[in-house]
Every structure is written in structure tokens, then in C-alpha cells.
Design a protein around this motif. Structure first.
Motif, short mmCIF file in Angstrom:
data_model
loop_
_atom_site.label_atom_id
_atom_site.label_comp_id
_atom_site.label_asym_id
_atom_site.label_seq_id
_atom_site.Cartn_x
_atom_site.Cartn_y
_atom_site.Cartn_z
N GLU A 213 0.83 -1.21 0.00
CA GLU A 213 0.00 0.00 0.00
C GLU A 213 0.86 1.25 0.00
O GLU A 213 1.84 1.34 0.75
N ALA A 214 0.46 2.25 -0.80
CA ALA A 214 1.16 3.54 -0.77
C ALA A 214 0.95 4.19 0.60
O ALA A 214 -0.09 3.99 1.23
N PRO A 215 1.93 4.98 1.06
CA PRO A 215 1.75 5.67 2.35
C PRO A 215 0.49 6.54 2.32
O PRO A 215 0.17 7.14 1.30
N ALA A 216 -0.21 6.57 3.45
CA ALA A 216 -1.45 7.35 3.52
C ALA A 216 -1.14 8.83 3.53
O ALA A 216 -0.15 9.27 4.13
N SER A 217 -1.99 9.61 2.85
CA SER A 217 -1.86 11.07 2.88
C SER A 217 -3.01 11.63 3.71
O SER A 217 -4.18 11.31 3.46
N ILE A 218 -2.65 12.49 4.66
CA ILE A 218 -3.70 13.06 5.54
C ILE A 218 -4.69 13.89 4.73
O ILE A 218 -5.86 14.02 5.10
N ALA A 219 -4.25 14.40 3.56
CA ALA A 219 -5.13 15.25 2.73
C ALA A 219 -6.36 14.49 2.25
O ALA A 219 -7.38 15.09 1.92
N SER A 220 -6.26 13.15 2.22
CA SER A 220 -7.36 12.37 1.66
C SER A 220 -8.47 12.11 2.69
O SER A 220 -9.49 11.53 2.35
N LEU A 221 -8.27 12.53 3.93
CA LEU A 221 -9.28 12.25 4.96
C LEU A 221 -10.30 13.39 5.04
O LEU A 221 -9.96 14.54 4.75
N PRO A 222 -11.53 13.05 5.43
CA PRO A 222 -12.59 14.06 5.43
C PRO A 222 -12.18 15.33 6.19
O PRO A 222 -11.61 15.24 7.28
N GLY A 223 -12.46 16.46 5.58
CA GLY A 223 -12.21 17.75 6.23
C GLY A 223 -10.77 18.20 6.24
O GLY A 223 -10.46 19.28 6.76
N MET A 224 -9.86 17.41 5.69
CA MET A 224 -8.44 17.75 5.80
C MET A 224 -7.87 18.50 4.60
O MET A 224 -6.88 19.22 4.74
N LEU A 225 -8.49 18.31 3.43
CA LEU A 225 -7.91 18.92 2.23
C LEU A 225 -7.80 20.43 2.38
O LEU A 225 -6.81 21.04 1.97
N GLU A 226 -8.84 21.03 3.01
CA GLU A 226 -8.84 22.49 3.10
C GLU A 226 -7.87 23.04 4.15
O GLU A 226 -7.73 24.24 4.30
N LYS A 227 -7.19 22.14 4.88
CA LYS A 227 -6.22 22.66 5.84
C LYS A 227 -4.85 21.98 5.68
O LYS A 227 -4.03 22.00 6.60
#
Ligand SMILES: Cc1ncc(COP(=O)(O)O)c(C=O)c1O
Length: 396
Positions: A213-227
Motif C-alpha cells: 500500500e502507498a503511504p497514507a496522505s492526511i489530505a485524503s481524509l474528510p475535512g483535511m484537504l482544506e487545511k
């Protein structure tokens, strides 16, 4: 004339210092195995070089748009949307000369004296350097060897406070090679989602990982992209460190700020390198896959070799191209040991302490060198360690 006071707080990267010392030894005829510098030892893939040459011939030799060419921003937005399973557009992308300027610009844009920034320690030294330079307060979170060099989540929860303005994550990580597990990323997102905190997600090693699995990106979690500010680039993935090109993916209000800082510093990123960047992202990816497969082969052999040396213990890194060996059992402090390995063994590596105080007791080896040289280095290190152990009695 005195330098500005902030220059007393700015740091450096010791890899470049060690390189200079190693080169000085080589100039005296000594042989040195270079495991200090963090750059792939592979050439930039030929089709990318060809695109760069063609761009020069075609006249891409003038200023371009400050934010980067729309075609490259489009390619970055597609790539990042695909690899992180998010939806971003070219308006969220800032092309800059390397990954580093994203640290520099986002911190200048966001930090004020008194703001706190939580960052990994040991970690890429530029985070702490920039936090201090801007008069903000660095809040170090130790990485835990037994957790694959991830955070202690309870500690992170404790350190988040009303003054926390930014949280820096780096996965896969420099200097440990650690990858933050997806569950930890989810727990971290839950801690910051409802806070007024920006996450700087340094994902410069996003393609260099060894699990399925590719490392998880926090940007992909709900509510996180905008911050979240995703930092990525071409240096490591496409062996393009000298081309100086990277990017940030962030909310538009932050892109505006980065644009202003770019206008004031660089005007734009070099035009012909951006054309090569389009070829990198949209062309064949076989060279990247081959490079990562080779890094894996070296990682396995090198870490095995290190683990057989008295006093060395090396966790198997999940990403990047660094082995971070615990050397506390040698009885030597890691700075002395790094010096001894260079002077007596002809192996250039970095003292873990140069990545922050929680890196003391470790050495960072970059395995971006041939398998043959890596095995030679293991032998050299073994000899120094055995000699040191043999003389232990006479020292006590
Ligand atoms: C964690 C981390 N972030 C950012 C960078 C900077 O990359 P670039 O050379 O593209 O500026 C590096 C380079 O070593 C790195 O290790």
C-alpha cells in the motif's frame, strides 16, 4: 556591519558539511564510501532529459507564469488527485524551485512569533531552522523506533494547544525511513480536524515505499484537504535533485500567498525544467519502479549487514532510502562514531543528532549507492566497530 538577528537562528543541513569533509579526505588519496547525501544515485530518466533538451531548443528559456505553467499544474493536479485519491485542480498547485521552498514559503506565509509548530524529531533539519528563524516556537515530537518511527499519539494530543498553528508530518520520513501507518494518520486527522491548524504534509518520498500500500496522505481524509499543504516534487521520485523543481498543493488562499513570495524571490521556476516536469508526470513510470525495486534490494542487504555488526541495531525502513541505525550499544556517542567511521573507516554517514536531539544515538545511512559499495561500507563499519570493541577494556 552585523547580520540581522534572525540569522543567528537559522540552521543548516549537515549532509553538505560531511560531504565537504569526505571530499577533503578523498583529495588526500583516501577512499570514502558516500552514504551521507540524500539523493538518488540514478540518472534522470532519458525521456525526461530529452524533454528538457527539446524545451531548450524550442525556446522555453524565458520567464514563465509565477505559479507555474498551466499544463504542468494540470499534470500535477491530475497526478496528486490520482495518487492521493482526492480531487484538486491546477488552481491549487504552486510550482516552485524544489520541495524546500514549500517549507520556506508556507512557513513565512503562516507563522508569527509565539505561534507553535509541532514537528517530527529527528526530522528534516529545515523545519526547525525555519520555525526558529521566523521567531515561532518549535515543539518537537519524538519519533519512536519501536513504532516504526511514528509518533506517540498521546504525546501529540498533549502537545496540541491553543497556540499550535502548524503540524508538520513527513512520511516516508527523512532521516528514519519510517512510514506513518494509515491508522495513525486517521488518528492525527481526528485530533486536528476541528482545530485552526494547518498541516504541512511533506510527501517528497511519496513514491519510494516498500509495502504493497502507498503511504497514507492526511489530505485524503474528510475535512483535511482544506487545511493541508502537500509538499511533493521531482527531486527524489524522478532523480531530478539538480533540476530544482517541486510543488505544493494547497487551498487557493495559500497559493495566493506563495505566489506573492515567489514574485518577491524567484519570479518563476525555470521554464524548460517545467516542460521536463510534464514529461516526468505524464510519461512512462518504469524507471521509477526500477529504482524503487533496486532500493528495496539494497535496503534488505544493507540493513541485514548492519544488524550483524556488534552494537548496531537497524529497524527495516518502510520508505525513502535511509537506514537509521541505533548505535547506543556501541557505547560511543553517535557524533563521535560518525567521525570515527569517516576518519578511520572511510564511510561518510550522518550523526542522527544532526536531525534533532531525539536522533542522538543513531546514524543515518543513505543507501542511494551501489550494492557493491554498500557491502563494502558494511565491512568497513564492522572493522571499526570490532576494533573499538576490542580496545574497550583498555579504556575502562
Ligand atoms: C523530507 C524532505 N523534504 C524536502 C526535501 C527537499 O527536496 P528538494 O531537493 O526538492 O528541495 C528533502 C530533501 O532532502 C527532504 O528530505
Amino acid at each position: 556591519m552585523r547580520l540581522a538577528e534572525r540569522m543567528e537562528r537559522i540552521g543548516i543541513e549537515s549532509a553538505f558539511d560531511v560531504l565537504v569533509r569526505a571530499r577533503a579526505l578523498e583529495a588526500k588519496g583516501r577512499s570514502v564510501v558516500h552514504l551521507e547525501i540524500g539523493e538518488p544515485d540514478f540518472p534522470t530518466p532519458a525521456h525526461i532529459v530529452d524533454a528538457g533538451k527539446k524545451a531548450l531548443d524550442d525556446g522555453w528559456t524565458h520567464y514563465g507564469p509565477t505559479q507555474g505553467y498551466p499544463e504542468l499544474r494540470e499534470a500535477v493536479a491530475d497526478y496528486v488527485s490520482r495518487t492521493r485519491r482526492i480531487r484538486v485542480g491546477p488552481q491549487h498547485v504552486a510550482i516552485v524551485p524544489g520541495g524546500k521552498p514549500i517549507i520556506f514559503f508556507s512557513m513565512i506565509a503562516l507563522l508569527e512569533p509565539g505561534d507553535e509548530v509541532i514537528y517530527p524529531n529527528p526530522g528534516f533539519p529545515i523545519y526547525e531552522s525555519m520555525i526558529r528563524t521566523l521567531g515561532a516556537t518549535p515543539v518537537a515530537i519524538p519519533l519512536i523506533e519501536s513504532r516504526g518511527f511514528s509518533f506517540d499519539l498521546n504525546l501529540l494530543r498533549d502537545r496540541l494547544g491553543p497556540r499550535t498553528k502548524m503540524l508538520v508530518l513527513n512520511s516516508p520520513q527523512n532521516p528514519t525511513g519510517g512510514v506513518i501507518p494509515a491508522d495513525d494518520i486517521a488518528a492525527i486527522a481526528a485530533m486536528v480536524r476541528n482545530r485552526d491548524v494547518v498541516v504541512l504534509a511533506d510527501e517528497i518520498y511519496s513514491r519510494i515505499y516498500y509495502d504493497a500500500e502507498a503511504p497514507a496522505s492526511i489530505a485524503s481524509l474528510p475535512g483535511m484537504l482544506e487545511k493541508t499543504i502537500i509538499l511533493d516534487g521531482f527531486s527524489k521520485t524522478y532523480a531530478m535533485t539538480g533540476w530544482r523543481m517541486g510543488y505544493g498543493v494547497m487551498p487557493e488562499w495559500l497559493v495566493d500567498a506563495v505566489n506573492k513570495l515567489m514574485v518577491n524571490s524567484n519570479s518563476c521556476t525555470a521554464s524548460f525544467t517545467q516542460r521536463a516536469g510534464i514529461a516526468a508526470l505524464t510519461g512512462p513510470q518504469d524507471d521509477v519502479d526500477r529504482m524503487v525495486a533496486e532500493f528495496r534490494r539494497r535496503r534488505d542487504a544493507f540493513c541485514k549487514g548492519l544488524n550483524e555488526i556488534p552494537g548496531f541495531r537497524c529497524a527495516i525502513p518502510g520508505g525513502a532510502f535511509y537506514a537509521f541505525a541505533n548505535v547506543t550499544e556501541t557505547g560511543m556517542n553517535s557524533k563521535e562514531l560518525a567521525d570515527l567511521l569517516l576518519q578511520e573507516g572511510g564511510v561518510a554517514c550522518l550523526n542522527g543528532g544532526s536531525f534533532g536531539k531525539y536522533g542522538e544515538g543513531y546514524l543515518r545511512f543513505s543507501y542511494a549507492n551501489s550494492l557493491e559499495n554498500l557491502m563494502d561500507a558494511v565491512e568497513r563499519i564492522r572493522k571499526v566497530a570490532v576494533r573499538w570493541e576490542a580496545t574497550a577494556g583498555s579504556r575502562s
